[in-house]
Design a protein around this motif. Structure first.
Motif, PDB file in Angstrom:
ATOM      1  N   UNK A 193       0.820  -1.207   0.000  1.00 48.58           N
ATOM      2  CA  UNK A 193       0.000   0.000   0.000  1.00 48.58           C
ATOM      3  C   UNK A 193       0.860   1.266   0.000  1.00 48.58           C
ATOM      4  N   UNK A 194       0.475   2.222  -0.832  1.00 46.29           N
ATOM      5  CA  UNK A 194       1.153   3.517  -0.892  1.00 46.29           C
ATOM      6  C   UNK A 194       0.898   4.297   0.409  1.00 46.29           C
ATOM      7  N   UNK A 195       1.939   4.925   0.961  1.00 46.53           N
ATOM      8  CA  UNK A 195       1.730   5.742   2.172  1.00 46.53           C
ATOM      9  C   UNK A 195       1.069   7.072   1.841  1.00 46.53           C
ATOM     10  N   UNK A 196      -0.159   7.020   1.328  1.00 48.57           N
ATOM     11  CA  UNK A 196      -0.828   8.245   0.865  1.00 48.57           C
ATOM     12  C   UNK A 196      -1.013   9.267   1.978  1.00 48.57           C
ATOM     13  N   UNK A 197      -1.060   8.780   3.237  1.00 51.60           N
ATOM     14  CA  UNK A 197      -1.266   9.697   4.369  1.00 51.60           C
ATOM     15  C   UNK A 197      -0.098  10.662   4.531  1.00 51.60           C
ATOM     16  N   UNK A 198       1.095  10.240   4.089  1.00 51.28           N
ATOM     17  CA  UNK A 198       2.305  11.024   4.349  1.00 51.28           C
ATOM     18  C   UNK A 198       2.782  11.787   3.123  1.00 51.28           C
ATOM     19  N   UNK A 199       2.071  11.675   2.016  1.00 46.44           N
ATOM     20  CA  UNK A 199       2.477  12.360   0.784  1.00 46.44           C
ATOM     21  C   UNK A 199       1.580  13.569   0.541  1.00 46.44           C
ATOM     22  N   UNK A 200       2.071  14.508  -0.232  1.00 44.67           N
ATOM     23  CA  UNK A 200       1.221  15.624  -0.656  1.00 44.67           C
ATOM     24  C   UNK A 200       1.499  15.863  -2.135  1.00 44.67           C
ATOM     25  N   UNK A 201       0.794  16.835  -2.721  1.00 41.84           N
ATOM     26  CA  UNK A 201       0.881  16.948  -4.174  1.00 41.84           C
ATOM     27  C   UNK A 201       0.086  15.814  -4.809  1.00 41.84           C
ATOM     28  N   UNK A 202       0.382  15.494  -6.057  1.00 39.13           N
ATOM     29  CA  UNK A 202      -0.379  14.442  -6.727  1.00 39.13           C
ATOM     30  C   UNK A 202       0.494  13.329  -7.277  1.00 39.13           C
ATOM     31  N   UNK A 203       1.760  13.610  -7.567  1.00 36.99           N
ATOM     32  CA  UNK A 203       2.628  12.583  -8.153  1.00 36.99           C
ATOM     33  C   UNK A 203       3.101  11.621  -7.060  1.00 36.99           C
ATOM     34  N   UNK A 204       2.997  10.332  -7.321  1.00 34.94           N
ATOM     35  CA  UNK A 204       3.474   9.335  -6.364  1.00 34.94           C
ATOM     36  C   UNK A 204       4.888   8.925  -6.743  1.00 34.94           C
ATOM     37  N   UNK A 205       5.855   9.104  -5.827  1.00 35.28           N
ATOM     38  CA  UNK A 205       7.213   8.628  -6.137  1.00 35.28           C
ATOM     39  C   UNK A 205       7.184   7.112  -6.384  1.00 35.28           C
ATOM     40  N   UNK A 206       7.945   6.650  -7.370  1.00 35.62           N
ATOM     41  CA  UNK A 206       7.903   5.217  -7.691  1.00 35.62           C
ATOM     42  C   UNK A 206       8.291   4.340  -6.511  1.00 35.62           C
ATOM     43  N   UNK A 207       9.259   4.819  -5.726  1.00 35.88           N
ATOM     44  CA  UNK A 207       9.793   4.000  -4.645  1.00 35.88           C
ATOM     45  C   UNK A 207       8.808   3.684  -3.540  1.00 35.88           C
ATOM     46  N   UNK A 208       7.713   4.438  -3.451  1.00 35.16           N
ATOM     47  CA  UNK A 208       6.714   4.094  -2.426  1.00 35.16           C
ATOM     48  C   UNK A 208       5.334   3.917  -3.039  1.00 35.16           C
ATOM     49  N   UNK A 209       5.274   3.733  -4.358  1.00 32.78           N
ATOM     50  CA  UNK A 209       3.995   3.486  -5.033  1.00 32.78           C
ATOM     51  C   UNK A 209       3.631   2.006  -4.902  1.00 32.78           C
ATOM     52  N   UNK A 210       2.384   1.743  -4.571  1.00 34.42           N
ATOM     53  CA  UNK A 210       1.965   0.365  -4.251  1.00 34.42           C
ATOM     54  C   UNK A 210       2.355  -0.617  -5.349  1.00 34.42           C
ATOM     55  N   UNK A 211       2.591  -1.851  -4.928  1.00 36.35           N
ATOM     56  CA  UNK A 211       2.941  -2.933  -5.849  1.00 36.35           C
ATOM     57  C   UNK A 211       1.907  -4.035  -5.749  1.00 36.35           C
ATOM     58  N   UNK A 212       1.581  -4.633  -6.889  1.00 35.96           N
ATOM     59  CA  UNK A 212       0.742  -5.825  -6.912  1.00 35.96           C
ATOM     60  C   UNK A 212       1.414  -6.792  -7.860  1.00 35.96           C
TER      61      UNK A 212
END
Lengths: 364, 429
Positions: free
Chosen positions: B94-113
């Motif tokens: 799961x992406x740590x969406x709670x700790x990010x701001x803006x809209x772009x998700x850094x690849x290193x913490x973007x969820x994996x399936x």
């Protein structure tokens, strides 16, 4: 890899695989796929049987294959094992509180079974089954689902005669027709209902993994007491001190092993990790965790349910030293017949030595 | 100013500090609300004393050829829920969406399936084949793809099962776990239309079937209309090569549609006259309805939003006064038109401020600049997209779909925030 590239370059020069001419409306990039290449990759099977290769397999052979390759996760009778999915059963449960969705109760088409077994199973050794083996395993699933008798042989010719019970149980996405009229009404902005109260809370289930809570520093926190921050950082440092000590112990153990061999073993471990965990926090999974395995008697890892064959081996005095591990890794089914490790073995003696060194590095 | 991670239950990590914050926050809060800036009793040594970083030297430019976030941020990571799946190799995080701001998700913490684990596939070993109902079955190397006209688009990718654990009621107590199967990246690659044109689709070719090179293959059928509309293959994300776990060197991008279609390590595009009905579009990714039948091919992700802060991992730490309520909104049907936020569980709503121009099928950030009175709140957000679709409540969804459809739960989320500022996943009625 380089050999492969050379082959393509050479044959292209010879004109066997020409670079495509640039058409007016295309870029002319790439090259034509050869029939052998298409045959290797274009293997999908459709519900009407298109894509099925010629072949046959019966329930009897399918059962043997199932025990060898599938039962470890899906149970001897395809009823599922542990946390892995059951393949049959569950008919009549789709409207129940806890539906059991299996090939028998839910999947619409047998082609999906054949295609998935052929392309992606067994888990961790995909694309190792022969065509007839895929037919036989599919036949055994049909038998386990009560859809054919035990003397049935499934072939490319009779394949589409087999229909799964839930074929009619699906319909195309109708959210636009059913839901959009409801979910496109102008939303209420004020006094939209009576004051609310809590009807359910996640904390009562207590199934959320631990996570750090993020707290920022505010001026209010500092007024009158500036020491709190330093204290908090000390606590965090304390928490991180422990793993370093453990790493130190591991280094002591590693000192007697060839680091290069251990590293090679770690790389080779890829083929094992589907089922076996090793190292910090290793737990039993599909296979037992393998910390401290070297020097241990067979079938002695706490909490793991071994096959009868493995228990027998342990009772007969098999101890996992370099020689026995080497023999077992080379041919698991040869050394302990009827054991449930669905793995064909490691051919390379060097790779086996590396794997044993790697396991030793996690043995105290 | 540093974020200070602490254990969820306040154990080992700084319980005393947490207690202090609560007390201090409440005591000082009243003053902040009225008179503005407070007054310190003693000078702050961080200001009056020369600090090491202000005197000694930092790291040189050769210290970190490729940098990671500073270690103070090492709690901003992907997390998984062990009990969710049988094995971490066929699982999700799961992406740590709670700790990010803006809209772009850094690849290193973007969820994996992954369905058979993340594989290492080099650009040199990469081949892409187009087969089936085409004039010319073709094979491309990675280099060939780099010679094709390139496009750039930003899209969200959401797993169909995002929030799937919440159908039966509030279950996971963190925004990361309830809504973290999503990321949003700027992709660079080639339009699928360009690729299919190279092979020449025959008139009867009405579907494509896309497969990956990994052991799972994860084959999916996509109608030709969508393939020729806005699908693309990507090799760059957020300006750099795809990470291994996101499909290096090439993944498929299917804007607005469920993440399972975004095949990683894409190796074959088959052109067909009908869907394949693969495992991933029959036994999985079909939505079981209360009558025992199931919807199939439910591709589009409908409008959804979530408040990322405050949330259980991001409590209000400062007591009453000015604060920022923020979150994310998105729609697989187009652009976000509006986001409403409620502080009282859906009785009254106010329209949030959108942080930028909403993109088509991309994450939109929203803010509410709020002055908290220190009383409990039932925080909710509601997304409305350009088609007029209004994010439904969970009860509205359950009335139609029951609780066993697993996928496509885009119901409104509620965080209960108590007097101490702690947030909790609840449902209200």
């Amino acid at each position: 890899m380089s050999k492969c590239r050379k082959l393509i370059t050479t044959t292209a020069l010879m004109g066997v695989i020409g670079v495509l001419p640039a058409f007016a409306d295309t870029l002319g990039l790439g090259r034509l796929a050869l029939p052998e290449e298409i045959a290797a990759w274009d293997v999908a099977v459709m519900p009407d049987g298109r894509g099925l290769p010629e072949g046959a397999g019966n329930v009897f052979d399918g059962e043997d294959l199932w025990i060898d390759y599938c039962a470890v996760c899906h149970g001897d009778f395809a009823e599922g094992a542990g946390v892995w999915p059951p393949i049959v059963g569950g008919r009549g449960t789709l409207t129940a509180d806890r539906p059991l969705k299996t090939v028998e109760s839910y999947w619409p088409y047998l082609s999906t079974v054949w295609d998935y077994v052929n392309r992606s199973m067994p888990f961790g050794a995909a694309q190792t089954l022969e065509t007839d083996e895929v037919y036989a395993i599919t036949a055994y699933i049909l038998y386990s689902a009560g859809l054919v008798d035990d003397d049935y042989e499934l072939t490319h010719e009779n394949f589409t005669e087999n229909r799964l019970p839930n074929e009619g149980g699906f319909y195309f996405d109708d959210r636009a027709e059913v839901e959009f009229p409801i979910f496109t009404q102008e939303p209420c902005m004020s006094d939209c209902g009576a004051p609310v109260s809590i009807s359910a809370r996640a904390t009562t289930l207590n199934v959320t993994p631990d996570f750090p809570i993020i707290r920022n520093l505010y001026t209010e926190d500092l007024i009158g007491n500036g020491a709190a921050d330093a204290a908090a950082e000390e606590v965090i440092e304390d928490a991180s001190a422990q793993p370093e000590a453990e790493a130190g112990e591991a280094e002591t153990q590693m000192a007697s092993l060839d680091p290069e061999l251990v590293a090679a073993g770690e790389a080779a471990w890829r083929q094992c990790r589907t089922c076996h965990q090793i190292g910090d926090g290793a737990r039993n999974g599909t296979g037992p965790q393998l910390n401290d395995i070297v020097g241990k008697m067979a079938a002695q890892v706490d909490g793991f349910r071994y096959s009868p064959a493995f228990v027998d081996a342990g009772e007969s005095g098999v101890i996992w030293d370099e020689a026995t591990l080497d023999a077992f890794l080379e041919n698991p089914a040869g050394m302990i017949p009827r054991n449930r490790m669905s793995f064909r073995g490691v051919r390379s003696a060097d790779e086996r030595a590396a794997l044993i060194a790697y396991m030793k590095s996690y043995t105290n | 100013m540093t974020d200070t991670p602490m254990d969820a239950k306040g154990k080992s990590r700084g319980a005393s500090r947490r207690d202090f914050l609560r007390t201090a926050g409440l005591a000082a809060g009243g003053a902040a609300l009225g008179a503005g800036a407070g007054r310190a009793a003693t000078p702050d040594p961080l200001i009056t004393e020369v600090q090491p970083w202000a005197s000694f030297l930092g790291e040189g430019v050769d210290a970190t050829p490729y940098g990671m976030p500073i270690h103070f941020e090492d709690h901003v990571v992907r997390r998984n829920v062990e009990w969710l799946t049988a094995d971490p190799i066929a699982s999700i995080n799961f992406t740590p969406i709670h700790a990010l701001d803006g809209t772009i998700t850094p690849q290193g913490c973007a969820f994996e399936r992954h369905h058979s684990g993340a594989i290492e596939l080099s650009k040199e070993d990469y081949r892409l084949m187009i087969t089936g109902l085409v004039e010319k079955p073709l094979i491309f190397t990675f280099g060939d793809l780099l010679r094709m006209p390139r496009i750039q688009r930003t899209f969200f990718c959401e797993c169909a099962a995002n929030s799937g654990m919440e159908w039966g009621g509030a279950q996971l107590n963190a925004a990361q776990f309830t809504h973290g199967m999503i990321h949003n990246m700027e992709y660079t690659g080639v339009s699928l239309r360009t690729l299919l044109n190279e092979a020449g689709v025959k008139p009867e070719g009405s579907w494509i079937y896309v497969e990956g090179a990994d052991a799972s293959s994860n084959g999916r059928s996509i109608p030709m209309e969508k393939a020729l509309d806005d699908c693309m293959i990507a090799f760059f994300a957020n300006g750099e090569a795809l990470r291994m776990e996101h499909g290096y060197p090439v993944r498929l991008v299917v804007p607005g549609w469920e993440g399972n279609l975004w095949v990683k390590w894409l190796r074959r595009i088959g052109v067909h006259d009908a869907p394949i009905y693969s495992r991933e579009e029959t036994s999985k990714y079909t939505d079981l309805m209360p009558d025992g039948r199931a919807r199939e091919f439910t591709w589009a992700m409908h409008a959804k939003s979530v408040i990322t802060s405050p949330s259980p991992q991001m409590p209000i730490g400062h007591g009453p006064g000015p604060m920022v309520i923020t979150g994310l909104a998105w729609s697989g049907l187009g652009k976000i038109a509006r986001v409403d936020v409620s502080l009282d569980g859906g009785v009254n709503w106010q329209t949030a401020r959108l942080a930028g121009e909403p993109g088509d099928k991309a994450l939109t950030r929203f803010y509410v600049d709020h002055v908290w009175d220190g009383k409990p709140m039932y925080l909710q957000s509601r997304a409305i997209d350009e088609t007029g679709y209004v994010q439904p409540t969970k009860e509205q969804l359950r009335a139609i779909r029951g609780v066993n459809s697993i996928y496509h739960n885009n119901g409104i989320q509620t965080w209960y925030v108590n007097e101490s500022g702690e947030a909790e996943n609840v449902e209200v009625s």
